[in-house]
Design a protein around this motif. Structure first.
Motif, PDB file in Angstrom:
ATOM      1  N   ILE A 102       0.829  -1.210   0.000  1.00  0.00           N
ATOM      2  CA  ILE A 102       0.000   0.000   0.000  1.00  0.00           C
ATOM      3  C   ILE A 102       0.863   1.259   0.000  1.00  0.00           C
ATOM      4  O   ILE A 102       0.613   2.197  -0.765  1.00  0.00           O
ATOM      5  CB  ILE A 102      -0.949  -0.007   1.211  1.00  0.00           C
ATOM      6  N   ILE A 103       1.899   1.298   0.843  1.00  0.00           N
ATOM      7  CA  ILE A 103       2.735   2.500   0.918  1.00  0.00           C
ATOM      8  C   ILE A 103       3.497   2.726  -0.386  1.00  0.00           C
ATOM      9  O   ILE A 103       3.567   3.856  -0.892  1.00  0.00           O
ATOM     10  CB  ILE A 103       3.713   2.412   2.110  1.00  0.00           C
ATOM     11  N   VAL A 104       4.070   1.667  -0.939  1.00  0.00           N
ATOM     12  CA  VAL A 104       4.847   1.820  -2.174  1.00  0.00           C
ATOM     13  C   VAL A 104       3.947   2.226  -3.335  1.00  0.00           C
ATOM     14  O   VAL A 104       4.293   3.134  -4.108  1.00  0.00           O
ATOM     15  CB  VAL A 104       5.609   0.518  -2.508  1.00  0.00           C
ATOM     16  N   VAL A 105       2.794   1.595  -3.467  1.00  0.00           N
ATOM     17  CA  VAL A 105       1.877   1.963  -4.552  1.00  0.00           C
ATOM     18  C   VAL A 105       1.406   3.406  -4.391  1.00  0.00           C
ATOM     19  O   VAL A 105       1.331   4.163  -5.367  1.00  0.00           O
ATOM     20  CB  VAL A 105       0.679   0.994  -4.595  1.00  0.00           C
ATOM     21  N   ALA A 106       1.084   3.810  -3.163  1.00  0.00           N
ATOM     22  CA  ALA A 106       0.655   5.191  -2.929  1.00  0.00           C
ATOM     23  C   ALA A 106       1.766   6.171  -3.302  1.00  0.00           C
ATOM     24  O   ALA A 106       1.506   7.200  -3.948  1.00  0.00           O
ATOM     25  CB  ALA A 106       0.252   5.372  -1.466  1.00  0.00           C
TER      26      ALA A 106
END
Length: 304
Positions: A102-106
């Motif tokens: 989630i953090i990397v995609v965001a």
């Protein structure tokens, strides 16, 4: 008497449900990701944190013996090297996987949207500078560049997350830029400019809303690949410290025991099978979910 027409929202909802029903693989992807979401939410119940342990992501251990132990009632998936509980690591590793994905995609979406939108909308020297910078990052193999970043910053989970963001945004920027180029030629965009709308309003209200679908699909497909890359970096010793609930590190703990016993080469199968199944299923679920988003969001599909 004319029948009351359905609202656009109801029509869109019916279209989404119809498209999902026509794709059993999409249903499977949604079910798999839903299953992992349930595991992540119920982790404190499924794998209780030992009393007195302040960090739930630290793997509990039952001793210092280096030889893995097979599954038992006390350790459902057995223990890894140095007696780390594999079941506990798989359950809490699900939260680690979601955190990374989630953090990397965001981060990729934010940087990619900013760079791609500015370059695609304004063009000219702005586009040239932004795209050449994008090409520089794009020219390096992603995993090798991520390894270099992690080595410089120091092995840790946060370093892996930051490194994957630094090497992953160019693909998002290029996709959104091409979509911006396409959408900004539409008549409704020219009409918005003609009535005096600001660039910010034109971009946010008229362009992005019609250009963002491809990278939403791309993000869902990319989440599984990101988790797989993070597991690879962790396997190489560039991840969190030993004893952290991370699937890649757990497989790394098993590599010395895959063929240790020549008479029984599968004697320690549990050390790598369970974490491997979790990684494989998680990545598969996101890939299938990406197919579902593509079926739902593809603007070329006819909506009746």
């Amino acid at each position: 008497m004319k029948a009351k027409s359905e609202s656009p929202t109801i029509k869109e909802l019916k279209f989404v449900i119809t498209r999902i029903k026509k794709s059993p693989l999409s249903i499977a992807g949604i079910a798999i990701i839903g299953f992992f979401v349930a595991i992540a939410l119920l982790a404190p119940i499924l794998a209780r944190v030992p009393e007195g342990q302040d960090n739930p992501y630290r793997l509990p251990r039952s001793g210092w013996f280096s030889e893995p132990q097979p599954p038992s009632p006390e350790h459902l998936f057995g223990t890894a090297q140095w007696q780390y509980d594999i079941y506990y690591g798989c359950i809490w590793g699900t939260r680690t996987a979601f955190r990374i994905g989630i953090i990397v995609v965001a981060g990729n979406l934010i940087i990619g949207l900013l760079v791609g939108t500015l370059g695609g909308y304004y063009g000219g020297i702005i586009d040239e500078l932004l795209m050449r910078g994008t090409d520089i990052v794009w020219a390096f193999p992603g995993l090798l560049l991520a390894m270099a970043f992690v080595t410089v910053m120091g092995p840790s989970l946060d370093s892996i997350v930051l490194a994957l963001i630094l090497v992953g945004w160019p693909s998002y920027a290029r996709v959104i830029r091409s979509e911006i180029f396409r959408v900004k030629q539409e008549d409704y965009v020219e009409a918005a400019k003609a009535v005096g709308c600001s660039d910010f309003r034109v971009i946010t209200k008229h362009i992005l809303i019609n250009a963002i679908y491809p990278i939403v699909i791309m993000a869902s497909l990319d989440t599984g690949a990101i988790v797989l890359s993070a597991a690879a970096l962790s396997f190489l010793g560039l991840g969190p410290p030993p004893g952290y609930a991370d699937w890649g590190q757990m497989i790394s703990l098993s590599r010395g025991f895959i063929y240790k016993n020549a008479q029984d080469p599968l004697g320690y199968w549990f050390t790598w099978t369970y974490p491997g199944v979790f990684i494989f299923t998680f990545v598969l679920g996101w890939n299938l979910l990406g197919d579902a988003f593509r079926d739902i969001l593809d603007p070329t599909l006819r909506r009746r």
